[in-house]
Design an enzyme around this catalytic site. Sequence first.
Site, short mmCIF file in Angstrom:
data_model
loop_
_atom_site.label_atom_id
_atom_site.label_comp_id
_atom_site.label_asym_id
_atom_site.label_seq_id
_atom_site.Cartn_x
_atom_site.Cartn_y
_atom_site.Cartn_z
N TRP A 107 33.28 39.16 29.71
CA TRP A 107 33.73 39.23 31.21
C TRP A 107 32.90 40.25 31.95
O TRP A 107 32.25 39.99 32.71
CB TRP A 107 34.99 39.14 31.76
CG TRP A 107 35.79 37.90 31.44
CD1 TRP A 107 36.68 37.36 30.43
CD2 TRP A 107 35.34 36.80 32.03
NE1 TRP A 107 37.03 36.15 30.53
CE2 TRP A 107 36.16 35.70 31.26
CE3 TRP A 107 34.49 36.14 33.05
CZ2 TRP A 107 36.18 34.17 31.87
CZ3 TRP A 107 34.50 34.99 33.34
CH2 TRP A 107 35.14 33.80 32.82
N ASP A 177 37.70 45.43 37.57
CA ASP A 177 37.96 44.11 37.31
C ASP A 177 39.29 44.27 36.62
O ASP A 177 39.12 44.63 35.25
CB ASP A 177 36.87 43.20 36.47
CG ASP A 177 37.32 41.87 36.36
OD1 ASP A 177 38.80 41.50 36.66
OD2 ASP A 177 36.60 41.05 36.23
N LYS A 201 46.58 35.28 35.08
CA LYS A 201 46.94 35.92 33.89
C LYS A 201 48.23 36.56 34.03
O LYS A 201 49.29 36.03 33.40
CB LYS A 201 45.78 37.33 33.72
CG LYS A 201 44.24 36.92 33.58
CD LYS A 201 44.19 35.99 32.65
CE LYS A 201 42.53 35.93 32.36
NZ LYS A 201 41.98 34.79 31.61
#
Length: 367
Positions: A107, A177, A201
């Site tokens: 990511w 992030d 999540k």
Amino acid sequence: MPNNPLNSLNFSGGPGVLPESVLQQVQEAIRAVPEVGLSILGISHRSDWFAAVVAELEANIRSLMNLPADYHVLFLQGGATQQFSMLPMTLLAGQATPADYLHTGYWSGKALPEARRVGPVRIAWSGQPGGFRHLPDDAELDFQADAPYLHYVSNETVEGLQFHRVLGRDDVPRICDMSSDFLSAPGDFERFSLIYAHAQKNIGPAGVTVVVVKDALLKDAPDTLPGFLDYRAQIAAHSIYNTPPVFAIYVVLLVSRWLRDEIGGLAAMDQRNTEKSRLLYQALDDNNDFYLGRAAGKDRSKMNVAFNLPNPELEQEFIAAALAAGFSGLAGHRSIGGIRASLYNGLQLAAVEKLVDFMDQFKSRNR
């Protein structure tokens, strides 16, 4: 709503499992929100009720994170992917000095090309040569004093790596992030200038991204940004610049109440998450001739446990047998394969105990 074993044994990397009490409230709200009498799917984003939802959710997140008064909390769309672009558009456009980025996994790698579309980027450290199996020590990091900002991912969902400390210089804005470990533990959140996390999540369904931003970060932002992509415009509109994802925001509100009232805050949530991950990593360590942990010990994630079996064929057998036994979402990410068990906030310790038992039985059958 009765307990659903398919929910309770959901180890997916995202969307993650939601708490059972939240699911019960969501079921009721789809028919009719108690205090409104309308389905949550049909309530106007311009209603006083929804304005109160946004206000309460902002307050709950501020309280859970112990944020100072000079931070705003936003509920945006576009996921972390939109933040990959929105952030450099705000802070990097027109800069001669590159921003520092860490490349620690899948990511964080996705953020790099989007930033490069806007301005110069310097990779301060990359784990690619080592296959993204560990994170850097402080001695390996050399950050620029004049960088516009530092960007990193606190928890790499795919590889199962997590930073257990705050990185960077206090005189350079930290951007993080936190999509896959947001509100999973206490932290020094006031040391960050901007934090972003999509909900799917730990805190809700897909469709909404939480952004926590310090006012001072935006003082020199360009005036040429499209309104939808301007943090200041979103602040002025209280996250209702356009039609927001009312349902997703409402579910995040319910999760914030669950964290506050049922769990007792982020320290208590961290204790639960620590015990879940300890149990599963212990199973790996006790059977390391069969279950091969992917991440270096000091960098193991509490949220995502990635591991392999002796060969790909056995991994496919494991995934099929687990699915037949009621376990969902254990296949590793398509980029690296293997097995991944995600232990997000809503997952109960009992689910991990059942997974460990299953792993013991599978090893016995395939020794």
